[in-house]
Write an enzyme that holds these catalytic residues in place. Structure first.
Site, PDB file in Angstrom:
ATOM      1  N   HIS A   1      -1.011   0.125  -9.742  1.00  0.00           N
ATOM      2  CA  HIS A   1      -1.646  -0.810  -8.791  1.00  0.00           C
ATOM      3  C   HIS A   1      -2.176  -2.046  -9.540  1.00  0.00           C
ATOM      4  CE1 HIS A   1      -3.840  -1.080  -4.678  1.00  0.00           C
ATOM      5  NE2 HIS A   1      -3.641  -2.282  -5.175  1.00  0.00           N
TER       6      HIS A   1
ATOM      7  N   ARG B   1       0.854  -1.196   0.000  1.00  0.00           N
ATOM      8  CA  ARG B   1       0.000   0.000   0.000  1.00  0.00           C
ATOM      9  C   ARG B   1       0.891   1.248   0.000  1.00  0.00           C
ATOM     10  NH1 ARG B   1      -3.481  -2.866  -1.452  1.00  0.00           N
ATOM     11  NH2 ARG B   1      -5.505  -3.272  -0.478  1.00  0.00           N
TER      12      ARG B   1
HETATM   13  P1  NAP Z   1      -1.545 -11.775   4.851  1.00  0.00           P
HETATM   14  O1  NAP Z   1      -1.660 -13.192   4.428  1.00  0.00           O
HETATM   15  O2  NAP Z   1      -2.454 -11.265   5.923  1.00  0.00           O
HETATM   16  O3  NAP Z   1      -0.028 -11.547   5.310  1.00  0.00           O
HETATM   17  C1  NAP Z   1       0.395 -10.423   5.997  1.00  0.00           C
HETATM   18  C2  NAP Z   1       1.807 -10.662   6.506  1.00  0.00           C
HETATM   19  O4  NAP Z   1       2.291  -9.446   7.103  1.00  0.00           O
HETATM   20  C3  NAP Z   1       1.867 -11.735   7.600  1.00  0.00           C
HETATM   21  O5  NAP Z   1       3.011 -12.536   7.450  1.00  0.00           O
HETATM   22  C4  NAP Z   1       1.960 -10.916   8.889  1.00  0.00           C
HETATM   23  O6  NAP Z   1       2.632 -11.563   9.956  1.00  0.00           O
HETATM   24  C5  NAP Z   1       2.779  -9.743   8.412  1.00  0.00           C
HETATM   25  N1  NAP Z   1       2.607  -8.575   9.292  1.00  0.00           N
HETATM   26  C6  NAP Z   1       1.480  -7.898   9.574  1.00  0.00           C
HETATM   27  N2  NAP Z   1       1.710  -6.911  10.459  1.00  0.00           N
HETATM   28  C7  NAP Z   1       3.030  -6.991  10.752  1.00  0.00           C
HETATM   29  C8  NAP Z   1       3.875  -6.251  11.615  1.00  0.00           C
HETATM   30  N3  NAP Z   1       3.419  -5.249  12.357  1.00  0.00           N
HETATM   31  N4  NAP Z   1       5.168  -6.608  11.667  1.00  0.00           N
HETATM   32  C9  NAP Z   1       5.654  -7.643  10.942  1.00  0.00           C
HETATM   33  N5  NAP Z   1       4.901  -8.379  10.101  1.00  0.00           N
HETATM   34  C10 NAP Z   1       3.602  -8.058  10.017  1.00  0.00           C
HETATM   35  O7  NAP Z   1      -1.737 -10.794   3.617  1.00  0.00           O
HETATM   36  P2  NAP Z   1      -1.481 -11.087   2.062  1.00  0.00           P
HETATM   37  O8  NAP Z   1      -2.628 -11.773   1.458  1.00  0.00           O
HETATM   38  O9  NAP Z   1      -0.132 -11.695   1.918  1.00  0.00           O
HETATM   39  O10 NAP Z   1      -1.467  -9.592   1.489  1.00  0.00           O
HETATM   40  C11 NAP Z   1      -0.539  -8.627   1.965  1.00  0.00           C
HETATM   41  C12 NAP Z   1      -0.913  -7.246   1.464  1.00  0.00           C
HETATM   42  O11 NAP Z   1      -0.619  -7.124   0.072  1.00  0.00           O
HETATM   43  C13 NAP Z   1      -2.408  -6.887   1.538  1.00  0.00           C
HETATM   44  O12 NAP Z   1      -2.767  -6.466   2.841  1.00  0.00           O
HETATM   45  C14 NAP Z   1      -2.524  -5.775   0.531  1.00  0.00           C
HETATM   46  O13 NAP Z   1      -2.357  -4.514   1.130  1.00  0.00           O
HETATM   47  C15 NAP Z   1      -1.359  -6.029  -0.439  1.00  0.00           C
HETATM   48  N6  NAP Z   1      -1.841  -6.374  -1.793  1.00  0.00           N
HETATM   49  C16 NAP Z   1      -1.484  -5.586  -2.838  1.00  0.00           C
HETATM   50  C17 NAP Z   1      -1.899  -5.912  -4.111  1.00  0.00           C
HETATM   51  C18 NAP Z   1      -1.490  -5.082  -5.293  1.00  0.00           C
HETATM   52  O14 NAP Z   1      -1.995  -5.311  -6.403  1.00  0.00           O
HETATM   53  N7  NAP Z   1      -0.567  -4.162  -5.157  1.00  0.00           N
HETATM   54  C19 NAP Z   1      -2.684  -7.048  -4.332  1.00  0.00           C
HETATM   55  C20 NAP Z   1      -3.031  -7.825  -3.231  1.00  0.00           C
HETATM   56  C21 NAP Z   1      -2.598  -7.480  -1.965  1.00  0.00           C
HETATM   57  P3  NAP Z   1       1.995 -12.868  10.647  1.00  0.00           P
HETATM   58  O15 NAP Z   1       2.095 -13.958   9.601  1.00  0.00           O
HETATM   59  O16 NAP Z   1       2.863 -13.135  11.792  1.00  0.00           O
HETATM   60  O17 NAP Z   1       0.584 -12.521  10.970  1.00  0.00           O
HETATM   61  C1  GLV Z   2      -5.298  -5.175  -3.885  1.00  0.00           C
HETATM   62  O1  GLV Z   2      -4.600  -4.250  -3.680  1.00  0.00           O
HETATM   63  C2  GLV Z   2      -5.770  -6.068  -2.867  1.00  0.00           C
HETATM   64  O2  GLV Z   2      -5.637  -5.750  -1.679  1.00  0.00           O
HETATM   65  O3  GLV Z   2      -6.286  -7.133  -3.233  1.00  0.00           O
END
Ligand code: NAP
Ligand code: GLV
Length: 314
Positions: A274, A226
């Site tokens: 994005h 983000r």
């Molecule tokens: P997820 O499965 O919830 O993984 C989040 C990771 O971040 C987990 O490993 C978590 O640790 C870690 N984390 C959270 N808070 C933390 C902190 N304070 N310190 C250290 N580590 C921390 O999420 P995801 O599905 O992988 O997605 C991640 C993010 O990608 C989304 O929230 C979104 O903003 C972004 N995204 C972007 C796009 C794009 O097109 N640019 C698309 C999809 C998603 P734990 O495992 O210990 O809980």
């Molecule tokens: C895109 O940014 C998502 O959070 O899926």
């Protein structure tokens, strides 16, 4: 097996509603599924992306709120009905896209393909000294659904790969760090930093001067999470100082990125709109329909992959 009737409301900003409504109706033929308008009937479940507060002020009977993205930061600032579980997309075809995007960005930087392209455009047939992979350790912030897949993919290319998460993890081929106590060590061993954290009060502005300054010299920043994670002026200052060599950025504080923003034309910054991991409609509808059906049939909400912990904010 037929599912008891239910009402689903759809409220997704910047999304063409019709194909989603058709897909959801085909997947859940017993449900009444409508696009939300003010004053609509109370629904049991909502399918949302960045809905307004007015939506939740009216839809007070929701049992489940299904976000058509992985990140739920747009929901976390709103007052949500206390009875509703919030469920985000769990991969749904995004992790492979993210792995492609990040590996492409890392390899493009490591192999200096920008410089080769410039040489070729100038009609020059020139070689560069091969760089050592061991000089380019890649650190992935966030080892969740997307971060773990990305870290595994980078490790497949033999980059020294590190990961950092809130709780301790074990990932084959990845040196894992966790918590604030190990953040400095993670940064100090990282040259290419990839952000795949959720945006929460704890991670807002985490890519700022004092953290980026701890990276190895000649650092490179890839933000695919983000825009709120990155302090734009700090990145620009560290690139100007030479400590950071450049960045690939897919997400921004304001989207679309304003026309006057310096990132548009910075020679060391590559931007994309994005698009690193798009929501794939068919996969997402199948996943959401499966979860709504499970919840409606009385399965415990805790069994749903992608259930958001409202206290943690992701
Ligand atoms: P997820 O499965 O919830 O993984 C989040 C990771 O971040 C987990 O490993 C978590 O640790 C870690 N984390 C959270 N808070 C933390 C902190 N304070 N310190 C250290 N580590 C921390 O999420 P995801 O599905 O992988 O997605 C991640 C993010 O990608 C989304 O929230 C979104 O903003 C972004 N995204 C972007 C796009 C794009 O097109 N640019 C698309 C999809 C998603 P734990 O495992 O210990 O809980
Ligand atoms: C895109 O940014 C998502 O959070 O899926």
């Amino acid at each position: 097996m037929a599912v008891a009737p239910m009402r689903i409301t759809f409220c997704c900003t910047d999304t063409k509603a019709q194909p989603w409504l058709e897909g959801l109706r085909a997947a859940l033929p017993n449900a009444t599924i409508e696009q939300w308008t003010a004053g609509a009937n109370l629904a049991d479940y909502a399918v949302v992306w960045a809905p307004p507060q007015a939506f939740f002020d009216e839809q007070v009977a929701l049992k489940g709120i299904f976000n058509i993205g992985a990140g739920v930061d747009a929901l976390m600032g709103l007052r949500l009905p206390a009875t509703a579980a919030v469920v985000r997309l769990d991969d749904a075809g995004m992790s492979v896209q993210m792995a492609e995007y990040v590996c492409h960005a890392v390899i493009r930087h490591f192999r200096e393909f920008d410089a080769y392209e410039a040489d070729v455009s100038a009609g020059k047939w020139s070689y560069r000294k091969p760089r050592l992979r061991s000089d380019f350790p890649v650190g992935v912030m966030g080892l969740g659904v997307l971060g773990e897949r990305v870290a595994r993919a980078l490790a497949q290319f033999d980059f020294p790969t590190l990961g950092w998460s809130r709780s301790p993890k074990t990932v084959d081929g990845v040196r894992c760090f966790s918590g604030q106590a190990e953040f400095a060590d993670f940064l100090a061993m990282t040259r290419v930093l990839v952000c795949l954290l959720p945006l929460t009060p704890e991670t807002q502005d985490i890519l700022r001067r004092d953290t980026l300054a701890q990276l190895l010299p000649g650092a490179y920043v890839i933000n695919v999470a983000r825009g709120g994670h990155l302090v734009d002026d700090d990145l620009l200052a560290l690139i100007a100082s030479g400590h950071v060599a450049g960045a690939t950025l897919d997400v921004f504080r304001v989207e679309p990125l304003p026309a006057a923003h310096p990132f548009w034309h910075h020679p060391k910054i590559t931007i994309t709109p994005h698009t690193s991991a798009r929501t794939l409609r068919e996969e997402s509808i199948a996943q959401i329909a499966r979860k709504i059906r499970a919840l409606h049939e009385g399965e415990p909400v805790t069994g749903l992959a992608g259930l958001v912990d409202l206290k943690k904010g992701y």
